[in-house]
Design a protein around this motif. Structure first.
Motif, short mmCIF file in Angstrom:
data_model
loop_
_atom_site.label_atom_id
_atom_site.label_comp_id
_atom_site.label_asym_id
_atom_site.label_seq_id
_atom_site.Cartn_x
_atom_site.Cartn_y
_atom_site.Cartn_z
N GLN A 85 62.56 -3.16 20.55
CA GLN A 85 63.50 -2.64 19.14
C GLN A 85 62.08 -2.30 18.38
O GLN A 85 62.74 -1.24 17.45
N GLN A 86 61.27 -3.02 17.90
CA GLN A 86 59.90 -3.30 16.64
C GLN A 86 59.31 -2.03 17.39
O GLN A 86 57.49 -2.06 16.73
N SER A 174 67.61 -0.69 14.60
CA SER A 174 66.86 -0.84 13.29
C SER A 174 66.18 0.67 12.85
O SER A 174 66.22 1.03 12.10
N THR A 255 75.56 -1.87 10.93
CA THR A 255 74.04 -1.93 10.98
C THR A 255 73.71 -3.55 11.11
O THR A 255 73.44 -4.93 10.27
N PRO A 258 67.51 -7.45 13.55
CA PRO A 258 67.51 -7.44 14.91
C PRO A 258 67.45 -8.62 15.10
O PRO A 258 67.48 -9.98 15.17
#
Length: 273
Positions: A85-86, A174, A255, A258
């Motif tokens: 994800q990051q 994200s 949205t 995380p």
């Protein structure tokens, strides 16, 4: 084919994944949905062996992945690439070097240590970037890119591993809607054009329905749904999300923060670099 047989992972008294049984044919695109904490990220970490199972088997091509150690385990992690994800890029390094880190398993130790790459390897990395529309950024530092661009570089790095399976842990959570579409289009293209198995953790129902051949729903560590998108009814979605229909529909267009499991996965992945 990838098979899970009574796969479980416990953390003390908490069961993150409970007796999961799945058969995923080669070349399928699978979406895993559920609330944060449902066990989605833990399941992917088990598949990649970033965490070890408490019980059960992970079988691929006749090999129990849960039993692999040393070089064989490193080879599996190369064959089963993870997209986070990051992004998990090294910001101070240029884009092409970040992509080439996906080739480290195939290199002698001295070349890995010195980051010495051949012209052929660099051309291979450029081709991977070009597939994601990112070849023009090859010499930029990764930290100068937007979030959507960084995620595309992360996918190119995964492609550089020449994996058999792509795992994507909340790859668009994200990102803004436009970049989320670009990333999901890229994953679907890799699945269809290369015939690679792609398994994605996703927050939103619409994304899973639009891109995946098959949807797996998880709740409290258990698989509570496994079927095609057209079989995912409103009642079943309520069971997965534990919410009224209008609540999860609203969540699907908002949205999301995380996932703590994804953050933990990043820390564990960094320890294996």
């Amino acid at each position: 084919m990838l098979m899970l047989e009574n796969l479980s992972r416990r953390f003390g008294e908490n069961t993150a994944v409970a007796s999961a049984n799945l058969e995923i044919p080669d070349g399928q695109m699978v979406g895993i949905i559920g609330r944060s904490g449902a066990g989605k990220s833990t399941l992917l970490k088990l598949l990649n062996r970033l965490t070890d199972p408490s019980d059960g088997k992970i079988v691929y091509a006749g090999t129990d992945i849960a039993q692999l150690k040393g070089r064989e385990l490193r080879e599996w992690r190369s064959d089963c690439a993870m997209i986070f994800q990051q992004f998990n890029l090294v910001g101070r390094l240029d884009v092409i070097t970040n992509v080439l880190t996906g080739r480290l398993y195939t290199m002698p130790a001295w070349r890995s240590m010195t980051q010495t790459f051949t012209a052929h390897e660099r051309a291979f990395a450029i081709q991977a970037l070009d597939r994601l529309g990112m070849a023009h950024t090859a010499l930029q530092r990764a930290e100068t890119l937007s979030g959507g661009q960084q995620q595309r570089v992360a996918i190119a790095r995964a492609l550089a591993q020449e994996p058999k399976i792509l795992l994507a842990d909340e790859p668009i959570a994200s990102l803004d809607p436009m970049n989320a579409k670009i990333v999901m289009d890229a994953l679907r293209s890799i699945n269809q054009q290369d015939g690679k198995t792609v398994i994605c953790n996703l927050h939103t129902l619409d994304t899973a329905r639009n891109y995946c051949d098959r949807i797996i729903g998880m709740s409290a560590g258990k698989i509570v749904f496994d079927g095609t998108p057209d079989l995912l009814t409103t009642d079943m979605a309520r069971e997965i999300y534990g919410a009224e229909a209008e609540e999860f529909d609203e969540a699907a267009t908002s949205t999301t923060l995380p996932d703590s499991e994804a953050v933990a996965a990043l820390k564990e992945a960094a320890a294996h670099v």
